[in-house]
Design a protein around this motif. Structure first.
Motif, short mmCIF file in Angstrom:
data_model
loop_
_atom_site.label_atom_id
_atom_site.label_comp_id
_atom_site.label_asym_id
_atom_site.label_seq_id
_atom_site.Cartn_x
_atom_site.Cartn_y
_atom_site.Cartn_z
N UNK A 282 76.47 -12.42 -50.64
CA UNK A 282 75.39 -12.09 -49.72
C UNK A 282 74.01 -12.18 -50.34
N UNK A 283 73.94 -11.84 -51.63
CA UNK A 283 72.65 -11.89 -52.31
C UNK A 283 72.30 -13.26 -52.83
N UNK A 284 73.20 -14.23 -52.62
CA UNK A 284 72.92 -15.59 -53.10
C UNK A 284 73.47 -15.83 -54.50
N UNK A 285 74.18 -14.83 -55.05
CA UNK A 285 74.74 -15.04 -56.39
C UNK A 285 75.88 -16.05 -56.33
N UNK A 286 75.88 -16.95 -57.31
CA UNK A 286 76.88 -18.02 -57.33
C UNK A 286 78.25 -17.43 -57.61
N UNK A 287 79.23 -17.82 -56.80
CA UNK A 287 80.57 -17.26 -56.93
C UNK A 287 81.46 -18.13 -57.78
N UNK A 288 82.56 -17.52 -58.19
CA UNK A 288 83.50 -18.21 -59.07
C UNK A 288 83.99 -19.51 -58.43
N UNK A 289 84.17 -19.47 -57.12
CA UNK A 289 84.67 -20.66 -56.43
C UNK A 289 83.80 -21.89 -56.72
N UNK A 290 82.48 -21.66 -56.79
CA UNK A 290 81.60 -22.78 -57.09
C UNK A 290 81.68 -23.14 -58.57
N UNK A 291 81.73 -22.12 -59.42
CA UNK A 291 81.73 -22.37 -60.87
C UNK A 291 82.92 -23.22 -61.30
N UNK A 292 84.01 -23.16 -60.51
CA UNK A 292 85.20 -23.91 -60.89
C UNK A 292 85.11 -25.39 -60.50
N UNK A 293 84.12 -25.71 -59.64
CA UNK A 293 83.98 -27.11 -59.22
C UNK A 293 83.52 -27.98 -60.38
N UNK A 294 84.06 -29.20 -60.41
CA UNK A 294 83.66 -30.11 -61.48
C UNK A 294 82.63 -31.12 -60.98
N UNK A 295 82.71 -31.49 -59.71
CA UNK A 295 81.76 -32.49 -59.22
C UNK A 295 81.38 -32.23 -57.76
N UNK A 296 80.31 -32.90 -57.35
CA UNK A 296 79.76 -32.67 -56.02
C UNK A 296 80.75 -32.97 -54.91
#
Ligand SMILES: [Zn+2]
Length: 403
Positions: A282-296
């Motif tokens: 909710x605050x815009x903090x990047x979540x783990x789900x995104x951190x696990x992505x390798x590419x766009x």
């Protein structure tokens, strides 16, 4: 005697600068993509035809060819001419300021490294590792061989420099630990390596200072070597500390609707889409789900945002690990420090924002982007600090006559 030789050497230094600038152009074009700067010989990037020797004469060929490739008539970037001209002017200016001093050669080498860093950073927002990889050992070696490089400009004794190194490395350690604690993780392997390396060099400095007091015949060379190492550690650590402070204080792991507005032209819809897809909280903090992505491409988004996937990915990545200072700037200041010593390196870090701020503000208004290549301003600040640092510090101290 040397004074009378000036008219003879001045044009030579200018020519040398133009030739060196021509080589720096090759470095600027090839280092960012990891190509060799020695092989193959220069060729047109478009038609791949090799450049004839008579078309490769610094400054002249660019004008004679009318800024076009002889074979395919593709425009040649003005950068080639600019770098040659700038290097020639800098070599000439350095000769006027230093004369035919023994330290002229190391200073010219240092300026060449700064020019490459500046132009690559402007174009690609990176500073190639090769510069510090070769430049830092070169600066340390040259300081040992030509003690004047460090000792003529040092203001405080080498023992003070050693104490400052120890303090700054410890301050970085403290900041890394707090940042790790705030994010509930342990120190990363890279952070451990940086700290181990930092404390290792501080220990090495101690040994060299001991050598300086023991081996009186080469005391100058050892002191200069210690001063060079201190310059490298303090220059790098000071910038690293600034970056870490930014991370701890500002905690820029948050993506704001404003960051997204720069790509989509509208604030909330994309922000909400990213939240509901689980990439942001909710605050815009990047979540783990995104951190696990390798590419766009792996970004799962509603179809209307699919087209600009790359850009969205880029913005989020820059918010996550962009930090305040890039790692390249840390290495650049370590490179500056080993050549000019810690006092002037710190002064350069103080001067740089004053040079960068006007440009940064214009860019911010023009492109709404706050990402600014800081390297070029650090490089300019370093040159000012090297040539006029003592005058700047003296006139600043003159403002406080009662001290
Ligand atoms: Zn061509």
């Amino acid at each position: 005697m040397l004074q009378e030789m000036t008219p003879f050497f001045a044009p030579l230094l200018f020519l040398l600068g133009a030739v060196v600038g021509s080589f720096l152009n090759v470095c600027i074009a090839r280092l960012p993509s990891g190509k060799s700067v020695v092989f193959p010989s220069s060729h047109c990037p478009v038609c791949q035809k090799p450049i004839r020797w008579f078309d490769n004469i610094p400054l002249f060929s660019y004008c004679l060819l009318g800024a076009k490739c002889r074979d395919c008539k593709t425009r040649i970037s003005i950068r080639y001419f600019l770098v040659e001209f700038l290097t020639a002017l800098m070599f000439l200016g350095t000769f006027y300021l230093l004369g035919l001093a023994p330290i002229l050669f190391p200073v010219l080498v240092w300026e060449g490294l700064l020019i490459v860093a500046t132009f690559v950073d402007f174009e690609h927002r990176i500073i190639p590792d090769e510069l510090s990889l070769w430049g830092i050992p070169a600066g340390i070696l040259l300081s040992f061989l030509l003690p004047g490089l460090q000792l003529d400009r040092a203001m405080a004794g080498p023992v003070v420099g050693w104490a400052v190194s120890l303090l700054l490395v410890s301050f970085c350690a403290l900041l890394m630990l707090s940042s790790a604690w705030m994010k509930r993780r342990s120190l990363s392997i890279e952070e451990r390596r940086i700290l181990l390396g930092g404390y290792g060099v501080v220990l090495l400095q101690y040994g060299i200072l001991f050598l300086a007091s023991w081996d009186q015949t080469r005391a100058d060379a050892w002191s200069s070597l210690a001063a060079s190492l201190e310059g490298g550690v303090i220059g790098g650590a000071a910038l690293l500390a600034l970056g870490l402070l930014g991370e701890v204080l500002i905690r820029k792991r948050i993506v704001t609707p404003f960051d997204l507005e720069t790509i989509t032209g509208e604030k909330d819809r994309l922000f909400k889409a990213l939240q509901s897809a689980g990439y942001l909280d909710e605050g815009g903090e990047v979540q783990k789900k995104f951190s696990l992505l390798k590419k766009a491409q792996d970004l799962e988004l509603p179809p209307e945002w699919g087209e600009i996937r790359e850009k969205i990915y880029e913005v989020i990545v820059s918010c996550v690990d962009g930090g305040v200072m890039g790692g390249g700037d840390v290495k650049l200041m370590a490179l500056v420090g080993v050549f000019i010593g810690w006092e002037l390196a710190l002064l350069a870090i103080i001067i740089a924002p004053f040079l960068g701020a006007p440009v940064g503000i214009i860019e911010k208004i023009r492109t709404k982007s706050s990402a600014l290549a800081f390297g070029p301003y650090l490089a300019m600040g370093s040159l000012i600090a090297f040539f006029w640092g003592h005058q700047i510090i003296r006139s600043y101290m003159g403002l406080f006559p009662n001290l």
